[in-house]
Design a protein around this motif. Structure first.
Motif, PDB file in Angstrom:
ATOM      1  N   ALA A 231      43.236  26.369  82.768  1.00  0.00           N
ATOM      2  CA  ALA A 231      44.053  25.943  81.631  1.00  0.00           C
ATOM      3  C   ALA A 231      44.674  24.574  81.852  1.00  0.00           C
ATOM      4  O   ALA A 231      44.943  23.844  80.894  1.00  0.00           O
ATOM      5  N   LEU A 232      44.903  24.214  83.119  1.00  0.00           N
ATOM      6  CA  LEU A 232      45.527  22.927  83.429  1.00  0.00           C
ATOM      7  C   LEU A 232      44.505  21.850  83.799  1.00  0.00           C
ATOM      8  O   LEU A 232      44.888  20.704  84.052  1.00  0.00           O
ATOM      9  N   ALA A 233      43.245  22.216  83.833  1.00  0.00           N
ATOM     10  CA  ALA A 233      42.217  21.247  84.213  1.00  0.00           C
ATOM     11  C   ALA A 233      42.011  20.227  83.101  1.00  0.00           C
ATOM     12  O   ALA A 233      42.030  20.564  81.919  1.00  0.00           O
ATOM     13  N   ARG A 234      41.788  18.982  83.506  1.00  0.00           N
ATOM     14  CA  ARG A 234      41.532  17.920  82.530  1.00  0.00           C
ATOM     15  C   ARG A 234      40.048  17.834  82.175  1.00  0.00           C
ATOM     16  O   ARG A 234      39.688  17.170  81.212  1.00  0.00           O
ATOM     17  N   ALA A 235      39.217  18.505  82.954  1.00  0.00           N
ATOM     18  CA  ALA A 235      37.767  18.480  82.728  1.00  0.00           C
ATOM     19  C   ALA A 235      37.191  19.776  83.303  1.00  0.00           C
ATOM     20  O   ALA A 235      37.866  20.478  84.066  1.00  0.00           O
ATOM     21  N   PRO A 236      35.965  20.127  82.927  1.00  0.00           N
ATOM     22  CA  PRO A 236      35.346  21.340  83.486  1.00  0.00           C
ATOM     23  C   PRO A 236      35.335  21.319  85.010  1.00  0.00           C
ATOM     24  O   PRO A 236      35.198  20.263  85.627  1.00  0.00           O
ATOM     25  N   LEU A 237      35.469  22.500  85.610  1.00  0.00           N
ATOM     26  CA  LEU A 237      35.485  22.632  87.062  1.00  0.00           C
ATOM     27  C   LEU A 237      34.198  23.297  87.538  1.00  0.00           C
ATOM     28  O   LEU A 237      33.783  24.316  86.991  1.00  0.00           O
ATOM     29  N   SER A 238      33.608  22.748  88.567  1.00  0.00           N
ATOM     30  CA  SER A 238      32.412  23.351  89.139  1.00  0.00           C
ATOM     31  C   SER A 238      32.772  24.673  89.803  1.00  0.00           C
ATOM     32  O   SER A 238      33.942  24.940  90.116  1.00  0.00           O
ATOM     33  N   HIS A 239      31.761  25.490  90.030  1.00  0.00           N
ATOM     34  CA  HIS A 239      31.974  26.777  90.693  1.00  0.00           C
ATOM     35  C   HIS A 239      32.625  26.578  92.060  1.00  0.00           C
ATOM     36  O   HIS A 239      33.587  27.278  92.410  1.00  0.00           O
ATOM     37  N   ASP A 240      32.132  25.622  92.832  1.00  0.00           N
ATOM     38  CA  ASP A 240      32.676  25.382  94.169  1.00  0.00           C
ATOM     39  C   ASP A 240      34.118  24.878  94.102  1.00  0.00           C
ATOM     40  O   ASP A 240      34.965  25.280  94.913  1.00  0.00           O
ATOM     41  N   ARG A 241      34.401  23.977  93.173  1.00  0.00           N
ATOM     42  CA  ARG A 241      35.760  23.450  93.049  1.00  0.00           C
ATOM     43  C   ARG A 241      36.737  24.543  92.624  1.00  0.00           C
ATOM     44  O   ARG A 241      37.858  24.637  93.146  1.00  0.00           O
ATOM     45  N   LEU A 242      36.323  25.389  91.717  1.00  0.00           N
ATOM     46  CA  LEU A 242      37.176  26.484  91.273  1.00  0.00           C
ATOM     47  C   LEU A 242      37.464  27.443  92.418  1.00  0.00           C
ATOM     48  O   LEU A 242      38.609  27.865  92.621  1.00  0.00           O
ATOM     49  N   ARG A 243      36.441  27.769  93.168  1.00  0.00           N
ATOM     50  CA  ARG A 243      36.624  28.668  94.307  1.00  0.00           C
ATOM     51  C   ARG A 243      37.551  28.032  95.349  1.00  0.00           C
ATOM     52  O   ARG A 243      38.423  28.697  95.923  1.00  0.00           O
ATOM     53  N   GLU A 244      37.405  26.747  95.578  1.00  0.00           N
ATOM     54  CA  GLU A 244      38.240  26.040  96.550  1.00  0.00           C
ATOM     55  C   GLU A 244      39.709  26.023  96.135  1.00  0.00           C
ATOM     56  O   GLU A 244      40.604  26.171  96.977  1.00  0.00           O
ATOM     57  N   ASP A 245      39.960  25.866  94.828  1.00  0.00           N
ATOM     58  CA  ASP A 245      41.332  25.778  94.349  1.00  0.00           C
ATOM     59  C   ASP A 245      42.003  27.138  94.211  1.00  0.00           C
ATOM     60  O   ASP A 245      43.215  27.271  94.424  1.00  0.00           O
ATOM     61  N   VAL A 246      41.245  28.149  93.825  1.00  0.00           N
ATOM     62  CA  VAL A 246      41.832  29.463  93.538  1.00  0.00           C
ATOM     63  C   VAL A 246      42.098  30.270  94.802  1.00  0.00           C
ATOM     64  O   VAL A 246      43.036  31.063  94.854  1.00  0.00           O
ATOM     65  N   TRP A 247      41.277  30.053  95.841  1.00  0.00           N
ATOM     66  CA  TRP A 247      41.486  30.762  97.102  1.00  0.00           C
ATOM     67  C   TRP A 247      41.899  29.767  98.189  1.00  0.00           C
ATOM     68  O   TRP A 247      41.338  28.666  98.291  1.00  0.00           O
ATOM     69  N   ALA A 248      42.860  30.168  98.995  1.00  0.00           N
ATOM     70  CA  ALA A 248      43.344  29.284 100.055  1.00  0.00           C
ATOM     71  C   ALA A 248      42.448  29.355 101.275  1.00  0.00           C
ATOM     72  O   ALA A 248      41.963  30.436 101.646  1.00  0.00           O
ATOM     73  N   ASP A 249      42.202  28.205 101.897  1.00  0.00           N
ATOM     74  CA  ASP A 249      41.508  28.132 103.195  1.00  0.00           C
ATOM     75  C   ASP A 249      40.162  28.840 103.207  1.00  0.00           C
ATOM     76  O   ASP A 249      39.803  29.540 104.159  1.00  0.00           O
ATOM     77  N   GLY A 250      39.403  28.702 102.128  1.00  0.00           N
ATOM     78  CA  GLY A 250      38.054  29.257 102.097  1.00  0.00           C
ATOM     79  C   GLY A 250      37.988  30.766 102.092  1.00  0.00           C
ATOM     80  O   GLY A 250      36.981  31.350 102.504  1.00  0.00           O
ATOM     81  N   GLU A 251      39.050  31.440 101.617  1.00  0.00           N
ATOM     82  CA  GLU A 251      39.067  32.904 101.615  1.00  0.00           C
ATOM     83  C   GLU A 251      38.124  33.509 100.577  1.00  0.00           C
ATOM     84  O   GLU A 251      37.700  34.652 100.699  1.00  0.00           O
ATOM     85  N   GLY A 252      37.820  32.753  99.529  1.00  0.00           N
ATOM     86  CA  GLY A 252      37.020  33.308  98.438  1.00  0.00           C
ATOM     87  C   GLY A 252      35.526  33.131  98.658  1.00  0.00           C
ATOM     88  O   GLY A 252      35.049  32.026  98.915  1.00  0.00           O
ATOM     89  N   SER A 253      34.792  34.201  98.528  1.00  0.00           N
ATOM     90  CA  SER A 253      33.325  34.140  98.630  1.00  0.00           C
ATOM     91  C   SER A 253      32.741  33.947  97.235  1.00  0.00           C
ATOM     92  O   SER A 253      33.436  34.054  96.219  1.00  0.00           O
ATOM     93  N   ASP A 254      31.436  33.668  97.182  1.00  0.00           N
ATOM     94  CA  ASP A 254      30.760  33.558  95.890  1.00  0.00           C
ATOM     95  C   ASP A 254      30.888  34.859  95.107  1.00  0.00           C
ATOM     96  O   ASP A 254      31.068  34.850  93.885  1.00  0.00           O
ATOM     97  N   GLY A 255      30.780  35.980  95.821  1.00  0.00           N
ATOM     98  CA  GLY A 255      30.911  37.277  95.155  1.00  0.00           C
ATOM     99  C   GLY A 255      32.296  37.472  94.567  1.00  0.00           C
ATOM    100  O   GLY A 255      32.443  37.951  93.434  1.00  0.00           O
ATOM    101  N   ASN A 256      33.319  37.099  95.326  1.00  0.00           N
ATOM    102  CA  ASN A 256      34.695  37.208  94.818  1.00  0.00           C
ATOM    103  C   ASN A 256      34.882  36.365  93.568  1.00  0.00           C
ATOM    104  O   ASN A 256      35.539  36.779  92.605  1.00  0.00           O
TER     105      ASN A 256
END
Length: 223
Positions: free
Chosen positions: A106-131
């Protein structure tokens, strides 16, 4: 007496302000025009006219678009405190990573890639592709497929408002010395009333959230 023809679409980019007689603040909506007659002209009255236009739109029963189809209900993301989602003003109960992902989109100024979204939503690489896939599926069910879009550029959400963007717009209005003093003062009060705690309070996520929280909290302190 002066009659104003006010479009809610203009209200979305023109901050609202609250008077003692205006009642509870409401959120901008889409595609509604109202004619209001006020006793005195001037910028203060025009601001109040915009406020009333949105107030009346907020309480009208299910509006229909120009095509005759029902409009989507309003979605509002709160991040100026504990994060949350309201549908037509009612808390939705969305929590966890889907809520964090929605706040980020909602706060993004442009579309976010899958990798960027995963990086921002989970701290320190905690999120997997499945998550990430499960989270986005749950989010899509919560807000509807039409609002969560995926294109070649990445993920984005449409027709979702946020208190953070409204706060920044209101703050910009309040700081504009070309405006009337009373309108600016009221806008400051409205902007600060949007806060219920620290930005993204209780969220444990990636570095983007920490940086954005610091930026928003600094804006609040400077108001």
């Amino acid at each position: 007496r002066t009659t104003f023809i006010v479009s809610v679409e203009s209200v979305a980019v023109c901050p609202l302000w609250q008077t003692r007689s205006a009642g509870q603040p409401v959120r901008p909506a889409t595609s509604y025009t109202v004619s209001l007659t006020l006793p005195h002209p001037g910028e203060t009255q025009l601001a109040y006219a915009r406020y009333l236009a949105v107030t009346r739109r907020e309480y009208l029963p299910k509006m229909r678009s120009a095509r005759g189809a029902p409009t989507m209900g309003s979605l509002r993301v709160s991040v100026l405190g504990p994060i949350g989602l309201a549908k037509d003003g009612i808390p939705s109960g969305l929590t966890g990573r889907p809520m964090v992902a929605l706040a980020r989109l909602a706060l993004a100024r442009a579309p976010l890639s899958h990798d960027r979204l995963r990086e921002d939503v989970w701290a320190d690489g905690e999120g997997s592709d499945g998550n990430a896939r499960v989270t986005l599926t749950r989010l899509r069910h919560a807000i509807g497929e039409i609002r969560l879009r995926r294109t070649a550029a990445g993920y984005s959400v449409i027709d979702v408002s946020t208190d953070a963007r409204e706060f920044e717009a209101s703050l910009g209005f309040a700081r504009d010395q070309r405006r009337e003093f009373e309108a600016r003062l009221a806008e400051y009060g409205y902007a600060l009333s949007l806060w219920t705690g620290s930005a993204f309070e209780g969220v444990h996520a990636g570095a983007w959230f920490n940086a954005e929280a610091q930026r928003l909290n600094a804006l609040r302190e400077s108001a």
